[in-house]
Design a protein around this motif. Structure first.
Motif, PDB file in Angstrom:
ATOM      1  N   TYR A  32      -0.007   1.254  -1.306  1.00 20.44           N
ATOM      2  CA  TYR A  32      -0.288   2.679  -1.369  1.00 20.44           C
ATOM      3  C   TYR A  32      -0.664   3.083  -2.792  1.00 20.44           C
ATOM      4  CZ  TYR A  32       4.354   3.324  -3.413  1.00 20.44           C
ATOM      5  OH  TYR A  32       5.447   3.272  -4.238  1.00 20.44           O
ATOM      6  N   ASP A  33      -1.298   4.230  -2.903  1.00 19.53           N
ATOM      7  CA  ASP A  33      -1.727   4.785  -4.190  1.00 19.53           C
ATOM      8  C   ASP A  33      -0.535   5.515  -4.796  1.00 19.53           C
ATOM      9  OD1 ASP A  33      -2.734   6.282  -6.294  1.00 19.53           O
ATOM     10  OD2 ASP A  33      -4.421   7.092  -5.158  1.00 19.53           O
ATOM     11  N   CYS A  34       0.008   4.995  -5.883  1.00 17.05           N
ATOM     12  CA  CYS A  34       1.210   5.586  -6.474  1.00 17.05           C
ATOM     13  C   CYS A  34       0.945   6.931  -7.147  1.00 17.05           C
ATOM     14  CB  CYS A  34       1.874   4.616  -7.441  1.00 17.05           C
ATOM     15  SG  CYS A  34       0.912   4.265  -8.917  1.00 17.05           S
ATOM     16  N   THR A  35      -0.301   7.336  -7.239  1.00 17.29           N
ATOM     17  CA  THR A  35      -0.617   8.649  -7.803  1.00 17.29           C
ATOM     18  C   THR A  35      -0.798   9.700  -6.715  1.00 17.29           C
ATOM     19  OG1 THR A  35      -3.014   8.264  -7.830  1.00 17.29           O
ATOM     20  CG2 THR A  35      -1.768   7.572  -9.777  1.00 17.29           C
ATOM     21  N   GLN A  37       1.201  11.127  -3.314  1.00 19.83           N
ATOM     22  CA  GLN A  37       2.391  11.110  -2.475  1.00 19.83           C
ATOM     23  C   GLN A  37       2.041  11.000  -0.990  1.00 19.83           C
ATOM     24  OE1 GLN A  37       5.126  14.286  -3.236  1.00 19.83           O
ATOM     25  NE2 GLN A  37       6.710  13.397  -1.969  1.00 19.83           N
ATOM     26  N   SER A  39      -0.286   9.229   0.244  1.00 22.84           N
ATOM     27  CA  SER A  39      -0.564   7.820   0.494  1.00 22.84           C
ATOM     28  C   SER A  39       0.723   7.078   0.848  1.00 22.84           C
ATOM     29  CB  SER A  39      -1.233   7.194  -0.730  1.00 22.84           C
ATOM     30  OG  SER A  39      -1.466   5.829  -0.537  1.00 22.84           O
ATOM     31  N   LEU A  40       1.801   7.363   0.128  1.00 20.70           N
ATOM     32  CA  LEU A  40       3.095   6.742   0.420  1.00 20.70           C
ATOM     33  C   LEU A  40       3.591   7.185   1.793  1.00 20.70           C
ATOM     34  CD1 LEU A  40       5.623   5.118  -0.261  1.00 20.70           C
ATOM     35  CD2 LEU A  40       6.472   7.131  -1.494  1.00 20.70           C
ATOM     36  N   ALA A  65       2.891  -0.611  -4.877  1.00 19.01           N
ATOM     37  CA  ALA A  65       2.297   0.581  -5.473  1.00 19.01           C
ATOM     38  C   ALA A  65       1.093   0.158  -6.297  1.00 19.01           C
ATOM     39  CB  ALA A  65       3.305   1.287  -6.368  1.00 19.01           C
ATOM     40  N   LYS A  67      -2.459   1.491  -8.550  1.00 17.52           N
ATOM     41  CA  LYS A  67      -3.088   2.592  -9.275  1.00 17.52           C
ATOM     42  C   LYS A  67      -4.386   2.057  -9.871  1.00 17.52           C
ATOM     43  CE  LYS A  67      -2.559   5.919 -12.928  1.00 17.52           C
ATOM     44  NZ  LYS A  67      -2.435   5.816 -14.350  1.00 17.52           N
TER      45      LYS A  67
END
Length: 70
Positions: A32-35, A37, A39-40, A65, A67
């Protein structure tokens, strides 16, 4: 041991494909894209769908995660 990797970008458009290749997994890896939320949250929804598809609550898994800086 066999390893299959699929990049389906998490879009609902690919749901039938993703669930079709998610039968009887021993391990699930979600990125997921840690930037972002959302996405998580979406990754956790995918994990729930895989668990329900396989009638398992104990599928091993890892969350990664990611980025990207452009």
């Amino acid at each position: 041991m066999e390893l299959f990797l699929f990049d389906l970008s998490g879009h609902e458009f690919y749901e039938s494909i993703a669930l079709g290749v998610s039968k009887n997994p021993d391990l699930v890896m979600l990125v997921y894209d840690c930037t972002n939320q959302d996405s998580l949250k979406n990754s956790l929804k995918w994990l729930d769908k895989v668990k329900k598809l396989n009638n398992k609550n104990n599928i091993g898994g890892v969350m990664v995660a990611a980025k990207s800086e452009h």
